[in-house]
Design an enzyme around this catalytic site. Structure first.
Site, PDB file in Angstrom:
ATOM      1  N   PRO A   2       0.827  -1.197   0.000  1.00  0.00           N
ATOM      2  CA  PRO A   2       0.000   0.000   0.000  1.00  0.00           C
ATOM      3  C   PRO A   2       0.864   1.250   0.000  1.00  0.00           C
ATOM      4  CG  PRO A   2      -0.444  -1.431   1.889  1.00  0.00           C
ATOM      5  CD  PRO A   2       0.836  -1.841   1.312  1.00  0.00           C
ATOM      6  N   GLU A   3       0.574   2.110  -0.938  1.00  0.00           N
ATOM      7  CA  GLU A   3       1.212   3.421  -0.969  1.00  0.00           C
ATOM      8  C   GLU A   3       0.187   4.423  -0.434  1.00  0.00           C
ATOM      9  OE1 GLU A   3       3.264   4.273  -4.626  1.00  0.00           O
ATOM     10  OE2 GLU A   3       3.344   2.166  -5.164  1.00  0.00           O
ATOM     11  N   ARG A 110       3.173 -10.766   4.850  1.00  0.00           N
ATOM     12  CA  ARG A 110       4.644 -10.658   4.854  1.00  0.00           C
ATOM     13  C   ARG A 110       5.192 -10.096   6.160  1.00  0.00           C
ATOM     14  NH1 ARG A 110       6.717  -8.378  -0.784  1.00  0.00           N
ATOM     15  NH2 ARG A 110       8.686  -9.030   0.117  1.00  0.00           N
ATOM     16  N   ARG A 152      21.674  16.422  -5.270  1.00  0.00           N
ATOM     17  CA  ARG A 152      21.612  14.958  -5.247  1.00  0.00           C
ATOM     18  C   ARG A 152      21.855  14.442  -6.661  1.00  0.00           C
ATOM     19  NH1 ARG A 152      18.802  13.177  -0.643  1.00  0.00           N
ATOM     20  NH2 ARG A 152      19.729  11.180  -1.195  1.00  0.00           N
TER      21      ARG A 152
END
Length: 271
Positions: A2-3, A110, A152
């Site tokens: 799930p995001e 999981r 970055r």
DNA sequence: CCGGACGCCTGTCGGC
DNA sequence: TGCCGACAGGCGTCCG
């Protein structure tokens, strides 16, 4: 799994069922999640009223009278309201008990998920301390995103998955937002121009908002709190679609690995 | 600080 | 049909 949209879908499903009601306890069947569950969770939440069910990044932040809960669904977690007589399955690790025999059941095959008892302000927990801006809040835009990418050299897609840069974006929506913005996922983050950061921030917001409207993305096992799947999978432009035509330009979608994660993109319309 | 690799778990799927 | 490796939506930690 799930995001942000799936967690938000879950939050919207359970909030009206929980808010204002008292917890009658908890039943811990398997305490071994990402962090061990408190074996005395039931006694510690018993009698406390649920004040609010909120979300920060992919965490559910549950405020109780005099305490709080922090819940994360990990890769495979789901929450569902069940009746007491429904027998738990092998991965139904814990239930929060309500009155009238109702239970909020946490399933997580999981076991990368998390359920922590906190003090009265679960939002102040250290796990949340370093999270970046919420993408659907006003504090997130092209300018703040550009700050997160500045200096970055890593691929921009890796940084979209970094919750310190933007909170709640996972592998599906990072791929989708980059496609929508026309940006190649491997682009070094600090080489994304201001204009393209603006476009990318908008793409992230639009993609997440549309996915929430659809009830999230169900690839295999995501379910909302009433057991319903999310319908955004049919609107995915690139994720999981290697070899299929790009919906914008018809070129075949490619898949590669960036930051140890499968990454889907169109080599013709993402630069 | 940064980038990259790894481990935590179980289920599923594809190839042989 | 059966087995075995690869892979899966997350994220904290460790190493150089």
């Amino acid at each position: 799994m799930p995001e942000l949209p799936e967690v938000e879908t879950t939050r919207r499903g359970i909030a009206p069922l929980l808010e204002g009601r008292r917890l009658a306890g908890a039943e811990v069947r398997c305490p071994k999640l990402r962090l061990p569950l408190d074996p005395r969770l039931g006694a510690k939440v018993r009698g406390r009223r649920v004040l609010a069910v909120e979300r920060r990044a992919k965490y559910l932040v549950i405020r109780l009278e005099g305490a709080g809960l922090l819940l994360h669904l990990g890769m495979s977690g789901s929450l569902r309201l069940v009746r007491a007589h429904e027998a738990p399955g092998p991965h139904d690790h814990v239930d929060l008990l309500l009155a009238r025999g109702e239970r909020l059941r946490f399933r997580d095959p999981r076991r990368f998920g998390l359920l922590l008892l906190t003090g009265p302000d679960p939002g102040g927990h250290p796990l949340l301390a370093r999270l970046g801006p919420e993408p659907l809040e006003p504090g997130f835009d092209g300018t703040s995103l550009r700050k997160g990418l500045a200096g970055r050299s890593a691929a921009v897609k890796v940084l979209l998955l970094d919750s310190r840069v933007v909170a709640g974006v996972g592998n599906i929506y990072a791929c989708e937002a980059l496609h929508r913005a026309g940006i190649r996922p491997s682009t070094p983050a600090d080489r994304v121009s201001a204009g393209r950061c603006q476009r990318l921030a908008a793409a992230i917001r639009e993609t997440l908002a549309e996915a929430i409207v659809a009830g999230g993305t169900t690839l295999r096992d995501f379910r909302g709190s009433r057991g319903e799947p999310g319908y955004f999978a049919s609107q995915l432009a690139v994720y999981g679609r290697a070899g299929e035509p790009c919906p914008r330009c018809q070129a075949p979608i490619r898949v590669t690995t960036i930051g140890q994660r499968s990454t889907f993109y169109c080599s013709r319309c993402q630069h």
